[in-house]
Design a protein around this motif. Structure first.
Motif, PDB file in Angstrom:
ATOM      1  N   LEU A  14       0.828  -1.203   0.000  1.00 25.60           N
ATOM      2  CA  LEU A  14       0.000   0.000   0.000  1.00 25.60           C
ATOM      3  C   LEU A  14       0.865   1.258   0.000  1.00 25.60           C
ATOM      4  CD1 LEU A  14      -2.633  -1.070   2.700  1.00 25.60           C
ATOM      5  CD2 LEU A  14      -2.888  -1.146   0.213  1.00 25.60           C
ATOM      6  N   LEU A  15       0.348   2.323  -0.598  1.00 26.91           N
ATOM      7  CA  LEU A  15       1.046   3.605  -0.578  1.00 26.91           C
ATOM      8  C   LEU A  15       1.020   4.195   0.823  1.00 26.91           C
ATOM      9  CD1 LEU A  15      -0.106   5.446  -3.838  1.00 26.91           C
ATOM     10  CD2 LEU A  15       1.909   4.015  -3.471  1.00 26.91           C
ATOM     11  N   HIS A  16       2.132   4.850   1.194  1.00 23.75           N
ATOM     12  CA  HIS A  16       2.264   5.500   2.482  1.00 23.75           C
ATOM     13  C   HIS A  16       2.400   7.010   2.287  1.00 23.75           C
ATOM     14  CE1 HIS A  16       2.802   1.409   3.699  1.00 23.75           C
ATOM     15  NE2 HIS A  16       2.972   1.735   4.965  1.00 23.75           N
ATOM     16  N   VAL A  17       2.475   7.740   3.385  1.00 19.03           N
ATOM     17  CA  VAL A  17       2.546   9.193   3.335  1.00 19.03           C
ATOM     18  C   VAL A  17       3.763   9.657   2.534  1.00 19.03           C
ATOM     19  CG1 VAL A  17       2.883  11.258   4.739  1.00 19.03           C
ATOM     20  CG2 VAL A  17       1.263   9.528   5.468  1.00 19.03           C
ATOM     21  N   GLY A  18       4.898   8.993   2.715  1.00 19.87           N
ATOM     22  CA  GLY A  18       6.087   9.377   1.956  1.00 19.87           C
ATOM     23  C   GLY A  18       5.883   9.209   0.467  1.00 19.87           C
ATOM     24  N   ASN A  19       5.255   8.108   0.054  1.00 18.66           N
ATOM     25  CA  ASN A  19       4.937   7.915  -1.359  1.00 18.66           C
ATOM     26  C   ASN A  19       4.014   9.014  -1.863  1.00 18.66           C
ATOM     27  OD1 ASN A  19       4.391   4.560  -0.343  1.00 18.66           O
ATOM     28  ND2 ASN A  19       6.272   5.284  -1.283  1.00 18.66           N
ATOM     29  N   ALA A  20       3.013   9.342  -1.038  1.00 24.14           N
ATOM     30  CA  ALA A  20       2.036  10.353  -1.431  1.00 24.14           C
ATOM     31  C   ALA A  20       2.701  11.697  -1.670  1.00 24.14           C
ATOM     32  CB  ALA A  20       0.952  10.481  -0.364  1.00 24.14           C
ATOM     33  N   ARG A  21       3.678  12.039  -0.823  1.00 20.40           N
ATOM     34  CA  ARG A  21       4.370  13.327  -1.000  1.00 20.40           C
ATOM     35  C   ARG A  21       5.114  13.363  -2.331  1.00 20.40           C
ATOM     36  NH1 ARG A  21       9.710  15.161   0.996  1.00 20.40           N
ATOM     37  NH2 ARG A  21       9.716  17.442   1.030  1.00 20.40           N
ATOM     38  N   VAL A  22       5.800  12.281  -2.682  1.00 15.41           N
ATOM     39  CA  VAL A  22       6.521  12.231  -3.954  1.00 15.41           C
ATOM     40  C   VAL A  22       5.546  12.326  -5.124  1.00 15.41           C
ATOM     41  CG1 VAL A  22       7.943  10.780  -5.442  1.00 15.41           C
ATOM     42  CG2 VAL A  22       8.491  10.984  -3.013  1.00 15.41           C
ATOM     43  N   ALA A  23       4.444  11.583  -5.048  1.00 20.58           N
ATOM     44  CA  ALA A  23       3.445  11.636  -6.117  1.00 20.58           C
ATOM     45  C   ALA A  23       2.873  13.037  -6.253  1.00 20.58           C
ATOM     46  CB  ALA A  23       2.328  10.631  -5.832  1.00 20.58           C
ATOM     47  N   LEU A  24       2.536  13.655  -5.127  1.00 16.08           N
ATOM     48  CA  LEU A  24       1.929  14.980  -5.138  1.00 16.08           C
ATOM     49  C   LEU A  24       2.872  16.021  -5.736  1.00 16.08           C
ATOM     50  CD1 LEU A  24      -0.314  16.983  -4.257  1.00 16.08           C
ATOM     51  CD2 LEU A  24       0.838  17.124  -2.045  1.00 16.08           C
TER      52      LEU A  24
END
Length: 443
Positions: A14-24
């Motif tokens: 699953l995606l985590h907060v760190g992944n979300a920041r990079v995607a964003l």
């Protein structure tokens, strides 16, 4: 130049907060420049990659509002990677190595014990044809390494500034495993070339990969893109996020009722010089995006700050932003404006809708007082001035004021000690329901 970026998760979890920041940040940079955002699923690990994780990644990005312009699966492009590998072999830049994992680990420990960096010694290049034949006769399968040029590799990182690594200080990276499967590096470079990726935006844990990747771009006849390496997130006290967030997955945050734009507003500004402020639309965050706002300091993700932002977002959200997500088809703007300042999560609105429109057992402190107040209820229609006029009449008739006046009325009308302003709730409750509750009846 058209800005083209890619977010490249492996569908192995699953995606985590760190992944979300990079995607964003990839998405905001692309949209700030009218560019293209590619979702690339790095699913060459066929054993660990799962369709349910692909679906979860897409669901999480959809929740955040990060729509992709193009989606690619590496598992469908294996022929392109094989062709690139053959060209590297022909150029003498990809060579077979025969050591087992245990032998490589032994070499690494010996180098460290002698105070040397654990860099691969290229002993495979010195093997004679007879030695290779003997290894093959043992049943060994080679892994394949990319031969680095021993030269300084420099790039101007959009976050870190002038950066460089010397090829002699790095191990020749393994591009193909012994079972013939590809590791991350070769497919990533091939895709970045063929998809015309202009900027690679990722976490700083990939900095040491950059010099080999630049050489690989050049060896395959491509031009390296620009790079931006973001400092990794920690918890509020500098600890690993897992210690502060539990699973830390976006699914977990979503199920806890976190608003996507609260998370976006926080992640977009962590590590930048901008103060974190609530934004209700991704377009607003994109309009504010600039690389020169990002520094190399460690950004800290604080759950308490996210919760505060989450509440602030709800308290200022217009009705049309939440209407489709309330799950209350009959709710209107008047209801939303009445209750939003008292919500912690959007789902809390349903409790106040029930208080206004469903049966409720009133809490009566003083029946004589509430009976007297019921007798003074004015006729409808009611509006925001009704509460003030009615309570003034009750005050004059009973001599009560302050808490002695308002507290028993709130308990009778809502069954709660506190909540939204009653000048806004009373018209939503309506005269018939208010009269019954003041009389102590279920209504």
């Amino acid at each position: 130049m058209t800005v083209t970026v890619r977010f490249a998760p492996s569908p192995t979890g699953l995606l985590h907060v760190g992944n979300a920041r990079v995607a964003l940040i990839n998405w905001l940079f692309a949209k700030a420049n009218g560019g293209c955002f590619i979702l690339r699923l790095d699913d060459t690990d066929l054993e660990r990659s799962k369709p349910e994780y692909v679906a979860a990644i897409e669901e999480d990005l959809g929740w955040l509002g990060l729509a992709w312009d193009r989606r690619e699966f590496q598992s469908l492009r294996l022929d392109r990677y094989a062709a690139a590998a053959e060209s590297l072999k022909a150029a003498g830049r990809l060579y077979p190595c025969w050591e087992t994992a245990e032998e490589l680990e032994y070499k690494r420990k010996r180098q460290l014990a002698r105070g040397r960096p654990p860099v691969y010694d290229r002993s495979a290049l010195a093997l004679s044809p007879d030695a290779i034949a003997a290894l093959e006769a043992e049943g060994r399968k080679p892994h394949w390494r990319f031969k680095l040029n021993h030269e300084d590799v420099r790039w101007d990182d959009l976050v870190r500034g002038a950066s460089h690594y010397h090829g002699a200080n790095l191990s020749d990276p393994v591009l193909i495993r012994g079972d013939g499967s590809f590791l991350y590096t070769l497919p990533s470079v091939v895709d970045d070339m063929e998809f015309a990726v202009s900027h690679i935006v990722r976490g700083e844990d990939h900095v040491t990969n950059t010099a080999p990747q630049i050489q690989l771009f050049q060896a395959l006849g491509g031009t390296p893109p620009a790079f931006a390496h973001l400092p990794l997130l920690t918890g509020a006290g500098g600890e690993g996020l897992s210690k502060r967030l539990g699973s830390g997955s976006l699914r977990d945050l979503r199920e806890r009722g976190v608003e996507a734009m609260a998370l976006n507003s926080l992640l977009a500004k962590l590590g930048s010089s901008d103060a974190v402020e609530i934004r209700h639309a991704l377009a607003d965050l994109a309009a504010e995006f600039a690389w020169d706002k990002f520094g190399r300091g460690t950004p800290k993700f604080d759950v308490a700050e996210l919760e505060r932002l989450d509440a602030r977002l709800l308290h200022s959200a217009p009705f049309d932003e939440v209407q489709d997500r309330l799950g209350l088809p009959e709710a209107d703007e008047a209801f939303w404006l009445a209750v939003r300042a008292n919500l912690t999560q959007l789902s809390d609105a349903a409790q106040w809708w029930a208080i206004c429109r469903a049966e409720l057992a009133p809490v009566i402190e003083d029946a004589a007082f509430t009976d007297a107040a019921a007798a003074l209820l004015p006729p409808e229609p009611w509006d925001s001035t009704t509460w003030g006029g009615w309570t003034e009449a009750v005050k004059q008739a009973t001599g009560r004021k302050g808490k002695a006046l308002f507290h028993p009325l709130r308990l009778a009308l809502t069954g709660r000690e506190n909540g939204p302003e009653l000048k806004s709730l009373l018209p939503l409750i309506g005269r018939a329901r208010a009269e019954a509750r003041l009389a102590g009846r279920l209504a």
